[in-house]
Motif scaffolding. Structure first.
Motif, PDB file in Angstrom:
ATOM      1  N   GLU A   1       0.816  -1.212   0.000  1.00  8.67           N
ATOM      2  CA  GLU A   1       0.000   0.000   0.000  1.00  8.67           C
ATOM      3  C   GLU A   1       0.852   1.265   0.000  1.00  8.67           C
ATOM      4  N   ASP A   2       2.166   1.104   0.048  1.00 15.36           N
ATOM      5  CA  ASP A   2       3.085   2.242   0.041  1.00 15.36           C
ATOM      6  C   ASP A   2       3.750   2.365  -1.328  1.00 15.36           C
ATOM      7  N   ALA A   3       4.326   3.525  -1.586  1.00 18.67           N
ATOM      8  CA  ALA A   3       5.207   3.671  -2.744  1.00 18.67           C
ATOM      9  C   ALA A   3       6.548   3.040  -2.394  1.00 18.67           C
ATOM     10  N   MET A   4       7.080   2.198  -3.291  1.00 16.70           N
ATOM     11  CA  MET A   4       8.303   1.451  -2.998  1.00 16.70           C
ATOM     12  C   MET A   4       9.362   1.705  -4.070  1.00 16.70           C
ATOM     13  N   CYS A   5      10.608   1.799  -3.633  1.00 17.89           N
ATOM     14  CA  CYS A   5      11.759   1.847  -4.530  1.00 17.89           C
ATOM     15  C   CYS A   5      12.676   0.699  -4.130  1.00 17.89           C
ATOM     16  N   ILE A   6      12.807  -0.283  -5.010  1.00 13.04           N
ATOM     17  CA  ILE A   6      13.515  -1.527  -4.680  1.00 13.04           C
ATOM     18  C   ILE A   6      14.694  -1.711  -5.620  1.00 13.04           C
ATOM     19  N   TYR A   7      15.834  -1.970  -5.028  1.00 16.08           N
ATOM     20  CA  TYR A   7      17.089  -2.174  -5.760  1.00 16.08           C
ATOM     21  C   TYR A   7      17.487  -3.636  -5.619  1.00 16.08           C
ATOM     22  N   TYR A   8      17.550  -4.344  -6.754  1.00 18.50           N
ATOM     23  CA  TYR A   8      17.861  -5.777  -6.738  1.00 18.50           C
ATOM     24  C   TYR A   8      19.104  -6.060  -7.576  1.00 18.50           C
ATOM     25  N   PRO A   9      20.310  -5.802  -7.022  1.00 20.80           N
ATOM     26  CA  PRO A   9      21.544  -6.164  -7.722  1.00 20.80           C
ATOM     27  C   PRO A   9      21.818  -7.651  -7.511  1.00 20.80           C
ATOM     28  N   MET A  10      21.423  -8.480  -8.461  1.00 18.64           N
ATOM     29  CA  MET A  10      21.539  -9.931  -8.313  1.00 18.64           C
ATOM     30  C   MET A  10      22.977 -10.365  -8.038  1.00 18.64           C
ATOM     31  N   ALA A  11      23.124 -11.440  -7.287  1.00 17.61           N
ATOM     32  CA  ALA A  11      24.433 -12.095  -7.172  1.00 17.61           C
ATOM     33  C   ALA A  11      24.731 -12.876  -8.456  1.00 17.61           C
ATOM     34  N   LEU A  12      23.709 -13.463  -9.044  1.00 18.26           N
ATOM     35  CA  LEU A  12      23.845 -14.149 -10.325  1.00 18.26           C
ATOM     36  C   LEU A  12      24.260 -13.146 -11.402  1.00 18.26           C
ATOM     37  N   VAL A  13      25.100 -13.498 -12.392  1.00 16.85           N
ATOM     38  CA  VAL A  13      25.642 -14.816 -12.676  1.00 16.85           C
ATOM     39  C   VAL A  13      27.165 -14.808 -12.500  1.00 16.85           C
ATOM     40  N   HIS A  14      27.622 -14.001 -11.570  1.00 16.64           N
ATOM     41  CA  HIS A  14      29.056 -13.839 -11.300  1.00 16.64           C
ATOM     42  C   HIS A  14      29.673 -15.175 -10.860  1.00 16.64           C
ATOM     43  N   ARG A  15      30.918 -15.380 -11.260  1.00 21.54           N
ATOM     44  CA  ARG A  15      31.608 -16.565 -10.735  1.00 21.54           C
ATOM     45  C   ARG A  15      31.767 -16.438  -9.209  1.00 21.54           C
ATOM     46  N   LYS A  16      31.835 -17.464  -8.478  1.00 16.18           N
ATOM     47  CA  LYS A  16      32.174 -18.831  -8.811  1.00 16.18           C
ATOM     48  C   LYS A  16      30.939 -19.540  -9.338  1.00 16.18           C
ATOM     49  N   TRP A  17      31.099 -20.189 -10.498  1.00 13.00           N
ATOM     50  CA  TRP A  17      29.961 -20.779 -11.168  1.00 13.00           C
ATOM     51  C   TRP A  17      29.497 -22.043 -10.460  1.00 13.00           C
ATOM     52  N   VAL A  18      28.184 -22.129 -10.283  1.00 15.25           N
ATOM     53  CA  VAL A  18      27.594 -23.283  -9.610  1.00 15.25           C
ATOM     54  C   VAL A  18      26.434 -23.804 -10.452  1.00 15.25           C
ATOM     55  N   ALA A  19      26.114 -25.069 -10.246  1.00 16.11           N
ATOM     56  CA  ALA A  19      24.912 -25.630 -10.858  1.00 16.11           C
ATOM     57  C   ALA A  19      23.719 -25.145 -10.056  1.00 16.11           C
ATOM     58  N   SER A  20      22.744 -24.575 -10.717  1.00 12.06           N
ATOM     59  CA  SER A  20      21.578 -24.059 -10.011  1.00 12.06           C
ATOM     60  C   SER A  20      20.736 -25.206  -9.467  1.00 12.06           C
TER      61      SER A  20
END
Length: 494
Positions: free
Chosen positions: A219-238
């Motif tokens: 119900e509020d105004a939202m500002c959301i920052y989502y800097p993903m960890a993906l897909v930076h190494r170290k590479w893993v099987a999801s």
């Protein structure tokens, strides 16, 4: 997708809807016990280390990214959007609206490994978009990879930078082996502190935190920052592809999981019935991991080698998609120029605010473009710089060079600028998108005009890049010894 030349009926409808939001919500707010939103939400999604060649809506032939593609199909795709070539410079530029040569973060720097009080919230020059959005009564949240503070030194760094809530991977902290985990058994900092989430997959923890935040504040105004960890190494099987073995297979599984996270958030917006007032921006912080360890993918019939850390278009011309049903025009492909410096003023304008008097930034709002009110941005050129590793000196963190190399481009031409502040290359990106032919010595009048334009930009830049601004503080047990050149236990802010 249609080029954005004329505003069709759907664009006009979107613009009119945005203009009428305030009136509509104001009228409905007269009803008792009903709190209505008059400002759009903003959800900024930034994948780590992913070039256009791994996004199928941008022509990737080696993978399908259906959830990202859906954003593009029903939204606006930008062709000429610049990130910086490496993680730190992209993040600080995004947060401050300033180019790295101005804010000082001209090199990559893994803060927790060194313990420096990096990106000091006390410095007015380091004001973030989150702090400005809070001033506009937005609820703010961040989840994923922060990288630019050491939470051992500043446990409330996120709050001080303007975020009400957060769930951030701490970064690899020297002396704390658990902190190296960002994927399986991740080590994450929240308002309650840092801990290992045993048995969890980091991307799920980050996205779930955002969904919980959205549910609480729908119900509020939202500002959301989502800097993903993906897909930076170290590479893993999801978790979805646990049998992925080779490095390439694991990378592909991570790209698919990043796409899955986008879809997960979009479904949550639908479930919360706030999809049509949430402006979603999808982008990446730089190109795919470079050729020394990197991956190649076919894009529009061309094999593209990962170019993270490089100033080629594959390294800095990021995927950039904006989507909001009814607000952002659908199925539009835009050649408007933009870069990460534009995000701070864009967010503020979308939130109905104005920039604080005296605040110096390099960006210009692209809100009119993404809302379909204008066909083009106000930018005549964009810039990218900030690659390579920083260095620690007895005076603190410093860029690797006095004047870092950079690139400047408009819709057609691109200039490469050396560490000697000289233009060394000129390319016509419309005829030579892979930057093979150097036009620096061309006698054609149009090429000379382009050079003159870029030279004027170069001449306007200072001869020396700024250094980071942060508070001097006592040395930490994990601090790096700088060839025994440090003369005191305090890092001087010179």
């Amino acid at each position: 997708m249609n080029k954005i030349f004329l505003m069709n009926k759907s664009l006009m409808a979107g613009a009119m809807l945005f203009l009428s939001l305030g009136t509509t919500f104001a009228a409905e707010s007269a009803k008792p016990a009903a709190k209505k939103i008059i400002k759009p939400n903003i959800l900024f999604i930034m994948v780590d280390d992913l070039g256009k060649e791994w996004v199928s809506s941008y022509g990737s032939e080696d993978i399908k990214t259906p959830n990202i593609d859906a954003l593009a199909k029903n939204g606006m795709t930008f062709n000429n959007a610049y990130s910086m070539p490496s993680c730190t410079s992209s993040r600080t530029m995004l947060l401050t609206g300033k180019y790295p040569w101005r804010n000082g973060y001209v090199s990559h720097w893994d803060v927790p490994r060194w313990g420096v009080a990096y990106f000091d919230w006390k410095q007015k020059e380091n004001t973030t978009f989150a702090r400005l959005m809070k001033n506009l009564d937005y609820k703010t949240c961040a989840a994923g990879k922060w990288q630019i503070n050491d939470f051992r030194i500043e446990p409330q760094a996120m709050k001080k930078h303007g975020f009400d809530d957060w769930a951030m991977w701490t970064g690899s902290e020297t002396g704390n082996a658990a902190s190296d985990k960002r994927y399986y058994n991740p080590y994450i900092n929240t308002p309650e502190g840092s801990k290992t989430y045993a048995g969890k997959f980091g991307p799920d923890v980050y996205s779930d935190h955002i969904i919980k935040f959205m549910t609480k504040h729908k119900e509020d105004a939202m500002c959301i920052y989502y800097p993903m960890a993906l897909v930076h190494r170290k590479w893993v099987a999801s978790p979805d592809e646990p049998k992925a073995k080779s490095r390439l297979e694991r990378h592909i599984s991570m790209v698919r999981y990043a796409d899955k996270m986008v879809g997960k958030l979009m479904r949550s917006l639908d479930d919360l019935k706030i999809r049509d007032r949430t402006i979603v921006i999808f982008t990446t912080d730089n190109g795919t991991t470079g050729p020394h360890l990197g991956f190649s993918a076919m894009r529009n019939g061309k094999m593209v080698v990962g170019a993270k850390g490089e100033l080629s278009e594959a390294g800095v011309c990021a995927p950039f998609i904006v989507n909001c049903p009814g607000l952002v025009p659908e199925g539009v492909e835009s050649d408007a120029l933009t870069d990460f410096a534009d995000m701070l003023p864009t967010f503020v304008e979308l939130g109905g605010g104005e920039l604080p008097e005296g605040l110096i930034i390099d960006g210009t709002s692209i809100a009119p473009v993404i809302l379909g009110k204008k066909q083009d941005s106000a930018r005549d050129w964009i810039m990218s710089l900030g690659g390579g590793g920083g260095r620690m000196t007895e005076h603190g963190v410093r860029g690797a060079k006095v004047f870092g190399s950079r690139v400047i481009r408009d819709k057609q031409y691109k200039a490469w600028v050396s560490e000697q502040k000289q233009i060394t290359r000129l390319h016509d990106l419309k005829k030579d998108p892979w930057e093979k032919t150097n036009l620096l010595d061309s006698e054609l009048a149009e090429h000379k005009v382009a050079l003159q334009k870029f030279q004027a930009v170069v001449d306007s830049l200072p001869d020396q890049d700024a250094s980071p601004l942060y508070e001097a503080r006592a040395a930490n047990p994990w601090d790096m010894e700088i060839k025994k050149a440090r003369t005191s236990k305090k890092i001087n802010n010179k």
